[in-house]
Motif scaffolding. Sequence first.
Motif, mmCIF file in Angstrom:
data_model
loop_
_atom_site.group_PDB
_atom_site.id
_atom_site.type_symbol
_atom_site.label_atom_id
_atom_site.label_comp_id
_atom_site.label_asym_id
_atom_site.label_seq_id
_atom_site.Cartn_x
_atom_site.Cartn_y
_atom_site.Cartn_z
ATOM 1 N N PRO A 73 17.554 -16.759 -8.908
ATOM 2 C CA PRO A 73 18.088 -15.586 -9.608
ATOM 3 C C PRO A 73 19.502 -15.227 -9.190
ATOM 4 O O PRO A 73 20.152 -14.415 -9.857
ATOM 5 C CB PRO A 73 17.106 -14.477 -9.226
ATOM 6 N N ASN A 74 19.987 -15.813 -8.098
ATOM 7 C CA ASN A 74 21.306 -15.452 -7.584
ATOM 8 C C ASN A 74 22.378 -16.497 -7.876
ATOM 9 O O ASN A 74 23.404 -16.531 -7.209
ATOM 10 C CB ASN A 74 21.212 -15.190 -6.081
ATOM 11 N N LEU A 75 22.135 -17.325 -8.880
ATOM 12 C CA LEU A 75 23.186 -18.244 -9.312
ATOM 13 C C LEU A 75 24.254 -17.479 -10.078
ATOM 14 O O LEU A 75 23.967 -16.437 -10.683
ATOM 15 C CB LEU A 75 22.596 -19.334 -10.208
ATOM 16 N N PRO A 76 25.488 -17.982 -10.089
ATOM 17 C CA PRO A 76 26.516 -17.331 -10.906
ATOM 18 C C PRO A 76 26.089 -17.262 -12.371
ATOM 19 O O PRO A 76 25.508 -18.201 -12.914
ATOM 20 C CB PRO A 76 27.736 -18.263 -10.732
ATOM 21 N N GLU A 77 26.320 -16.104 -12.981
ATOM 22 C CA GLU A 77 26.007 -15.872 -14.392
ATOM 23 C C GLU A 77 24.520 -16.023 -14.698
ATOM 24 O O GLU A 77 24.122 -16.327 -15.819
ATOM 25 C CB GLU A 77 26.827 -16.823 -15.292
ATOM 26 N N SER A 78 23.684 -15.765 -13.709
ATOM 27 C CA SER A 78 22.248 -15.849 -13.933
ATOM 28 C C SER A 78 21.784 -14.714 -14.829
ATOM 29 O O SER A 78 22.224 -13.568 -14.688
ATOM 30 C CB SER A 78 21.495 -15.779 -12.595
ATOM 31 N N TYR A 79 20.863 -15.024 -15.746
ATOM 32 C CA TYR A 79 20.263 -13.983 -16.574
ATOM 33 C C TYR A 79 19.400 -13.038 -15.729
ATOM 34 O O TYR A 79 19.069 -11.937 -16.147
ATOM 35 C CB TYR A 79 19.386 -14.601 -17.667
ATOM 36 N N TYR A 80 19.033 -13.507 -14.565
ATOM 37 C CA TYR A 80 18.142 -12.761 -13.700
ATOM 38 C C TYR A 80 18.901 -12.075 -12.579
ATOM 39 O O TYR A 80 18.315 -11.630 -11.597
ATOM 40 C CB TYR A 80 17.110 -13.713 -13.082
ATOM 41 N N ALA A 81 20.216 -12.018 -12.691
ATOM 42 C CA ALA A 81 21.043 -11.450 -11.623
ATOM 43 C C ALA A 81 20.616 -10.022 -11.315
ATOM 44 O O ALA A 81 20.271 -9.255 -12.212
ATOM 45 C CB ALA A 81 22.512 -11.478 -12.035
ATOM 46 N N GLY A 82 20.659 -9.679 -10.048
ATOM 47 C CA GLY A 82 20.316 -8.326 -9.642
ATOM 48 C C GLY A 82 18.862 -8.135 -9.270
ATOM 49 O O GLY A 82 18.501 -7.110 -8.697
ATOM 50 N N ALA A 83 18.003 -9.115 -9.576
ATOM 51 C CA ALA A 83 16.585 -8.965 -9.251
ATOM 52 C C ALA A 83 16.352 -9.028 -7.751
ATOM 53 O O ALA A 83 15.444 -8.389 -7.234
ATOM 54 C CB ALA A 83 15.767 -10.054 -9.942
#
Length: 591
Positions: A203-213
């Motif tokens: 989830p912590n990849l750049p531009e992840s749709y799951y960013a912030g989780a």
Amino acid sequence: MNLVEGRSPMTAPAPSSDFAPPPARWTLRSVDEALGERIAASLQIHPAVGRLMAARGWSDLNAAADFLSPRLRSLRDPFELNDMQPAVERALAAIESGQKIAVFGDYDVDGISSTALMILALQHLGASPSYFIPHRIHDGYGMSARRVEELAAEGAKLLITVDCGVSCAAEIAIARRLGMDVIVTDHHLAEGELPDAHAIVNPNLPESYYAGARLSGVGVAFKFAHALLKAAGRPPEESRDFLRSLMDLVALGTIADVVPLAGENRVLAYFGLQVLQDSERPGIQALLGVAGLRGKELRAEHVGFMLGPRINAAGRTDHAVTALELLLTTNSSRATEIANHLDMLNRRRREEENSILDHCLAAADQQMATGDDSLLVVGGEDYHLGIVGIVAARLTERFHRPAIVLRMEEELARGSARSINGFDIHEALCSCHDLLTQYGGHAAAAGVQLQSARVPKFRGAINEFARGVFAERDLTPELAIDLELEPGELTWDLHRDLQKLQPFGEDNPSPLFLMRGVQNQYPPRIVGSNHLKLNVRLGDRSMAAIGFGLARYMEMCNSGQPYDVVFRPTENHFRGQTNLEMHLVDLRASA
């Protein structure tokens, strides 16, 4: 080489630290009283809890209601995670074709619970995976070329990492050359270029749709298991029951890894604690038994301070594979044997930690006496590498400044660093990169290695960097207080509604309250070695209060003048009776 001059670090007794950190700076959250009233009325909770939620930033009533009533159906679709589709397709293809699958984990609680969960999920779908957990001392963190080569030699065609892998580009390239596809499931930030893996679920990849989780490693592994079951077309009821059975493992890793207990992590921890309490795993029941928790209502602090350290003890002082066996075994006798062994390792770890800490305190006192060290660098020859990180954290807490604890060997010094809010320890190490042979980590914690002969120069250089960063305010501990209470508000109704905010943890700490102008009902006294016992007036009633380690306030409390207290309401169970009392955190004379 020993930074405590003239001492043998594991044999000579050292005095307790004479350094007293400056008094904490109390800060009180601002609160929108009208919003607090709306929250309390809408959610039918105690008015003070409504004000507390308003002070913590809850302005959306629907979001506040969801927070107080977590629901499993609020978990997001696992296929929203980057690369989940190709990862699931490759894993299912390996299972269907009978290819050998290997799981590569890590040696802390998050890594061990992630490995156990991944193995159980693959077994549930018909696979027979092998696994590898690195040894903290002999293998170090993350993947190693030697271990990857061994897994390939054993015939593995698919390698799945859990709680590691995103920064292992070289090792994954070796795996690919040896004929293995690699699926990375991880939650760490990538250092350098991403590996050329078949899929990277993070989830912590750049531009992840799951960013912030900000999921833990076991949280990502759970998402992967959920996606596998969905794609495999298993009956929904079967999948639901199986996934729920895994949530004891999710609770262990999520809480122990100190990820924020908000959003999905809150849901996973909330329901995971329920499953953990009644877990059918013999290993978990045995672990609850040695911790004295069997049959009790479990809370996050039980995982953080009682269960997690016992699991971690295997990786710190022995081999983490022992703790993994505990989570996987179906044999009750073997589970009891392992749990007792981990309990023994944890006791031994505490003894060694206290011995190292005593000697580090002596060295820290010497450094603090000079008055020019904003950052502590201490070490000794026999310090255990699995324990230096804990000791660094204890020093940071005691002195309220960053600390680095090193194991001093003939050629190399290796150790761990811990920091405080507002000081990026990784950036500090970067400023001294020319003196280091290896380092890595993040703003709050890092590992470091350098030539032993360079330690004095390193200490000077990193302190020069620290002095350029710190202002006087930075080295004054801050006590963040949620809400001021009037004496009449401290009731059982308030305490019961506060429990709706559980589980407490990162980003959702146990609330701290301020009460001003407190006066004694009975004279204060000292209990134990240095604990303050009070009985204070709350209008027309009184309440007991205990301040662990706060005996230094005895004179102030005995002066007859009113004082202010920062506290948490807590339950005291004694001789069959349960009473509400105040757990004191700090005190000061009333203005």
